[in-house]
Write a protein that holds these residues in place. Structure first.
Motif, PDB file in Angstrom:
ATOM      1  N   LYS A  43      34.543  43.039  33.179  1.00  0.00           N
ATOM      2  CA  LYS A  43      34.778  42.553  31.827  1.00  0.00           C
ATOM      3  C   LYS A  43      35.314  41.122  31.823  1.00  0.00           C
ATOM      4  O   LYS A  43      34.975  40.328  30.928  1.00  0.00           O
ATOM      5  CB  LYS A  43      35.768  43.476  31.111  1.00  0.00           C
ATOM      6  CG  LYS A  43      35.164  44.804  30.684  1.00  0.00           C
ATOM      7  CD  LYS A  43      34.144  44.596  29.574  1.00  0.00           C
ATOM      8  CE  LYS A  43      33.622  45.905  29.040  1.00  0.00           C
ATOM      9  NZ  LYS A  43      32.642  45.724  27.941  1.00  0.00           N
ATOM     10  N   SER A  47      33.433  38.182  29.883  1.00  0.00           N
ATOM     11  CA  SER A  47      34.106  37.497  28.778  1.00  0.00           C
ATOM     12  C   SER A  47      34.582  36.099  29.143  1.00  0.00           C
ATOM     13  O   SER A  47      34.944  35.323  28.265  1.00  0.00           O
ATOM     14  CB  SER A  47      35.298  38.329  28.297  1.00  0.00           C
ATOM     15  OG  SER A  47      36.242  38.513  29.354  1.00  0.00           O
ATOM     16  N   LEU A  66      37.749  46.004  26.061  1.00  0.00           N
ATOM     17  CA  LEU A  66      37.785  47.428  26.397  1.00  0.00           C
ATOM     18  C   LEU A  66      38.241  48.227  25.182  1.00  0.00           C
ATOM     19  O   LEU A  66      39.183  47.845  24.495  1.00  0.00           O
ATOM     20  CB  LEU A  66      38.737  47.681  27.562  1.00  0.00           C
ATOM     21  CG  LEU A  66      38.405  47.012  28.903  1.00  0.00           C
ATOM     22  CD1 LEU A  66      39.436  47.389  29.943  1.00  0.00           C
ATOM     23  CD2 LEU A  66      37.023  47.389  29.374  1.00  0.00           C
TER      24      LEU A  66
END
Length: 228
Positions: A43, A47, A66
């Motif tokens: 992630k 991101s 999340l």
């Protein structure tokens, strides 16, 4: 053979009752960190978050995109891993069947398990019903299927690991340990209940409503479950 009496079988040095829960919890956290690190790393790359510039993202994983349900699942995996490791290590530690933590006969009485679950469900439904009809303004109905359904799945699959781990350790394992040490049934009931309450001292509701208001409730639950 009764639950506390069965603890005198096998090897029961006091330090094992201290070491085994600590080893299980630490090892469980290490095991659970593996999927968490993988998910967070993926992630973070997706991101583009730099943790050196935004260290707060590690404390608030929602900043990585999340979902709350995924974060809850990751947290509950700790209890699943800890429970499994605890049960695996119990027999080599104490040289007796781990089922004796639940019942002195070494068998699990599933009829009592389901009966107790039914009674507890009835009490909770009755309690919520009374609260709803006496204070309906305290309730708001919100339904988001995309968040609710995954939450139900997580709750049904993983919360039993948390509750089972707590019950096995406090009402089973530590009750037997304190019973061996003290030869007193009241101490075997009260001390695990106190430790059970203190374990929840860092919970959000304790900070919200105050230590001295919430701790007696946890202590009451611990005593009730111990008697049951």
């Amino acid at each position: 053979m009764k639950h506390l009496s069965s603890a005198f079988l096998g090897q029961n040095q006091w330090w094992k009752y201290v070491l085994l829960p600590i080893v299980a919890i630490i090892a469980g956290n290490i095991v659970a960190m593996i999927p968490m690190i993988i998910i967070v790393a993926i992630k973070a790359v997706q991101s583009g978050i730099d943790f050196t510039e935004n260290p707060g993202a590690l404390g608030d994983l929602t900043q990585l995109g999340l979902s709350q349900n995924l974060i809850l699942a990751i947290q509950l995996v700790v209890f699943a891993a800890s429970l499994i490791l605890f049960l695996v290590l119990f027999q080599p530690f104490h040289k007796r069947n781990f089922k004796e933590l639940v019942n002195g006969t070494g068998t699990v009485r599933w009829n009592r398990f389901f009966f107790s679950a039914f009674i507890w469900s009835v009490l909770m439904v009755a309690y919520l019903g009374v609260i709803y009809f006496t204070s309906p303004d305290n309730f708001e109905f919100h339904f988001n299927a995309s968040a609710f359904i995954p939450l139900v799945v997580v709750a049904l699959l993983l919360f039993p690991f948390q509750t089972t781990f707590e019950e096995v350790v406090f009402r089973g394992y530590l009750a037997q340990g304190f019973g061996i040490w003290s030869k007193n049934r009241w101490i075997a009931l009260i001390l695990p209940a106190i430790l059970f309450a203190l374990m929840h001292a860092a919970n959000p509701e304790v900070k919200e409503h105050g230590f001295w208001l919430t701790m007696p409730q946890y202590l009451t639950f611990g005593l009730f479950f111990g008697l049951a």
